[in-house]
Design an enzyme around this catalytic site. Structure first.
Site, PDB file in Angstrom:
ATOM      1  N   CYS A 260       0.657  -0.608  -0.017  1.00  6.89           N
ATOM      2  CA  CYS A 260      -0.235   0.087  -0.508  1.00  6.89           C
ATOM      3  C   CYS A 260       1.185   1.363   0.245  1.00  6.89           C
ATOM      4  O   CYS A 260       1.732   1.280   0.948  1.00  6.89           O
ATOM      5  CB  CYS A 260      -0.426  -0.392   1.107  1.00  6.89           C
ATOM      6  SG  CYS A 260      -1.594   1.206   1.689  1.00  6.89           S
TER       7      CYS A 260
ATOM      8  N   HIS B 187      -4.190   0.868   8.310  1.00  7.84           N
ATOM      9  CA  HIS B 187      -4.444   0.782   7.053  1.00  7.84           C
ATOM     10  C   HIS B 187      -6.116   0.136   7.324  1.00  7.84           C
ATOM     11  O   HIS B 187      -6.793  -1.044   7.385  1.00  7.84           O
ATOM     12  CB  HIS B 187      -3.767  -0.729   6.452  1.00  7.84           C
ATOM     13  CG  HIS B 187      -4.349  -1.045   5.301  1.00  7.84           C
ATOM     14  ND1 HIS B 187      -3.853  -0.270   3.885  1.00  7.84           N
ATOM     15  CD2 HIS B 187      -5.368  -1.239   4.626  1.00  7.84           C
ATOM     16  CE1 HIS B 187      -4.729  -0.540   2.865  1.00  7.84           C
ATOM     17  NE2 HIS B 187      -5.334  -1.367   3.030  1.00  7.84           N
TER      18      HIS B 187
ATOM     19  N   HIS C  43      -8.614   7.741   3.463  1.00  8.90           N
ATOM     20  CA  HIS C  43      -7.671   9.006   3.289  1.00  8.90           C
ATOM     21  C   HIS C  43      -8.628  10.217   3.185  1.00  8.90           C
ATOM     22  O   HIS C  43      -9.708  10.115   2.090  1.00  8.90           O
ATOM     23  CB  HIS C  43      -6.335   9.380   1.625  1.00  8.90           C
ATOM     24  CG  HIS C  43      -7.310   9.327   0.584  1.00  8.90           C
ATOM     25  ND1 HIS C  43      -7.165   7.772   0.529  1.00  8.90           N
ATOM     26  CD2 HIS C  43      -7.564   9.974  -0.677  1.00  8.90           C
ATOM     27  CE1 HIS C  43      -7.953   7.177  -0.667  1.00  8.90           C
ATOM     28  NE2 HIS C  43      -7.676   8.911  -1.392  1.00  8.90           N
TER      29      HIS C  43
ATOM     30  N   HIS D  49      -6.382   3.410   0.557  1.00  2.17           N
ATOM     31  CA  HIS D  49      -6.283   3.146   2.041  1.00  2.17           C
ATOM     32  C   HIS D  49      -6.636   4.849   1.916  1.00  2.17           C
ATOM     33  O   HIS D  49      -6.848   5.941   1.427  1.00  2.17           O
ATOM     34  CB  HIS D  49      -4.706   3.222   2.445  1.00  2.17           C
ATOM     35  CG  HIS D  49      -3.911   4.032   4.078  1.00  2.17           C
ATOM     36  ND1 HIS D  49      -2.935   2.939   4.196  1.00  2.17           N
ATOM     37  CD2 HIS D  49      -4.138   4.605   4.685  1.00  2.17           C
ATOM     38  CE1 HIS D  49      -2.836   3.251   4.931  1.00  2.17           C
ATOM     39  NE2 HIS D  49      -3.910   4.628   5.855  1.00  2.17           N
TER      40      HIS D  49
ATOM     41  N   HIS E 142      -9.210  13.859   1.771  1.00  4.08           N
ATOM     42  CA  HIS E 142      -8.634  15.337   0.421  1.00  4.08           C
ATOM     43  C   HIS E 142      -9.291  16.518   1.792  1.00  4.08           C
ATOM     44  O   HIS E 142     -10.357  16.759   1.748  1.00  4.08           O
ATOM     45  CB  HIS E 142      -9.482  15.355  -0.157  1.00  4.08           C
ATOM     46  CG  HIS E 142      -8.831  13.907  -1.291  1.00  4.08           C
ATOM     47  ND1 HIS E 142      -7.805  13.687  -2.228  1.00  4.08           N
ATOM     48  CD2 HIS E 142      -9.314  12.747  -1.271  1.00  4.08           C
ATOM     49  CE1 HIS E 142      -7.895  12.996  -2.912  1.00  4.08           C
ATOM     50  NE2 HIS E 142      -8.447  12.566  -2.578  1.00  4.08           N
TER      51      HIS E 142
ATOM     52  N   ASP F 212      -1.034  16.480  -1.354  1.00  2.00           N
ATOM     53  CA  ASP F 212      -1.579  15.709  -2.949  1.00  2.00           C
ATOM     54  C   ASP F 212      -0.129  15.700  -4.352  1.00  2.00           C
ATOM     55  O   ASP F 212       0.023  17.032  -4.023  1.00  2.00           O
ATOM     56  CB  ASP F 212      -2.698  16.281  -3.307  1.00  2.00           C
ATOM     57  CG  ASP F 212      -3.109  14.240  -4.485  1.00  2.00           C
ATOM     58  OD1 ASP F 212      -3.949  14.276  -3.934  1.00  2.00           O
ATOM     59  OD2 ASP F 212      -2.509  14.536  -5.787  1.00  2.00           O
TER      60      ASP F 212
ATOM     61  N   GLY G 270     -14.175   7.044  -7.257  1.00  3.96           N
ATOM     62  CA  GLY G 270     -13.184   7.122  -7.962  1.00  3.96           C
ATOM     63  C   GLY G 270     -11.945   7.376  -7.740  1.00  3.96           C
ATOM     64  O   GLY G 270     -10.866   7.532  -7.946  1.00  3.96           O
TER      65      GLY G 270
HETATM   66  P1  AMP Z   1      -8.143   9.241  -5.044  1.00  3.94           P
HETATM   67  O1  AMP Z   1      -8.684   9.407  -5.752  1.00  3.94           O
HETATM   68  O2  AMP Z   1      -9.404   9.437  -3.053  1.00  3.94           O
HETATM   69  O3  AMP Z   1      -8.114   7.265  -4.119  1.00  3.94           O
HETATM   70  O4  AMP Z   1      -7.239  10.055  -4.388  1.00  3.94           O
HETATM   71  C1  AMP Z   1      -5.999   9.396  -4.284  1.00  3.94           C
HETATM   72  C2  AMP Z   1      -4.913  11.081  -4.331  1.00  3.94           C
HETATM   73  O5  AMP Z   1      -3.728  10.248  -3.881  1.00  3.94           O
HETATM   74  C3  AMP Z   1      -5.138  11.392  -5.852  1.00  3.94           C
HETATM   75  O6  AMP Z   1      -5.160  12.598  -4.763  1.00  3.94           O
HETATM   76  C4  AMP Z   1      -3.125  11.864  -5.801  1.00  3.94           C
HETATM   77  O7  AMP Z   1      -2.619  12.850  -6.994  1.00  3.94           O
HETATM   78  C5  AMP Z   1      -2.874  10.772  -4.978  1.00  3.94           C
HETATM   79  N1  AMP Z   1      -1.494  10.360  -4.618  1.00  3.94           N
HETATM   80  C6  AMP Z   1      -0.894   8.838  -5.431  1.00  3.94           C
HETATM   81  N2  AMP Z   1      -0.196   8.620  -5.074  1.00  3.94           N
HETATM   82  C7  AMP Z   1       0.804   9.819  -4.562  1.00  3.94           C
HETATM   83  C8  AMP Z   1       1.601  10.133  -3.738  1.00  3.94           C
HETATM   84  N3  AMP Z   1       2.695   9.276  -3.549  1.00  3.94           N
HETATM   85  N4  AMP Z   1       1.899  11.319  -2.973  1.00  3.94           N
HETATM   86  C9  AMP Z   1       1.052  12.399  -2.991  1.00  3.94           C
HETATM   87  N5  AMP Z   1       0.445  12.179  -3.534  1.00  3.94           N
HETATM   88  C10 AMP Z   1      -0.564  10.741  -4.081  1.00  3.94           C
HETATM   89 ZN    ZN Z   2      -2.852   1.066   3.872  1.00  2.27          ZN
END
Ligand code: AMP
Ligand code: ZN
Length: 116
Positions: free
Chosen positions: A4, A46, A100, A98, A102, A30, A93
């Site tokens: 992950c 997780h 999170h 994991h 925003h 992000d 989307g």
């Molecule tokens: P979601 O679409 O809600 O799953 O959002 C996942 C977010 O993680 C997206 O906005 C990506 O730009 C962001 N993301 C993916 N990999 C990374 C990373 N290594 N560091 C920072 N943000 C990331």
């Molecule tokens: Zn995780």
């Protein structure tokens, strides 16, 4: 969870721009920001998404929301406004499985919440 990406960020195994960290949470910028302020706040534990949350996680997630409020205010969004978003599974989307939050702000955000 070993494969992950957000567990790896939480563990410091892959780089990120962290804006907050403690024993239970971390928040980082992000990689592909959708607003002038776009931070991801995660529990280090997780959990795949809000849809997998257990009752035992309720205190943890309450703390996460309170931390989100603090971070939003630290980022200067306390008066102008902020959007907190949890995408869950495919139709929403979700791309990283994991949980999170925003944290989005710093400009007038789009009001598009509907079907694409
Ligand atoms: P979601 O679409 O809600 O799953 O959002 C996942 C977010 O993680 C997206 O906005 C990506 O730009 C962001 N993301 C993916 N990999 C990374 C990373 N290594 N560091 C920072 N943000 C990331
Ligand atoms: Zn995780």
């Amino acid at each position: 969870m070993s494969d992950c990406i957000f567990c790896k960020i939480a563990a410091g195994e892959i780089p990120s721009t962290k804006v907050y960290e403690d024993a239970e949470f971390c928040a980082f910028k992000d990689l592909n920001p959708q607003a002038p302020v776009h931070i991801l706040l995660i529990p280090k534990k997780h959990i795949s998404s809000l849809l997998e949350l257990q009752e035992a996680d309720a205190t943890l997630m309450g703390k996460l929301l309170f931390r989100g409020q603090k971070i939003a205010k630290e980022q200067g969004l306390g008066e102008s406004g902020v959007r907190f978003v949890f995408n869950c599974k495919d139709d929403a989307g979700q791309t990283v499985h994991h949980i999170h939050c925003h944290i989005l702000g710093g400009a007038r955000l789009s009001d598009s919440f509907g079907v694409r």
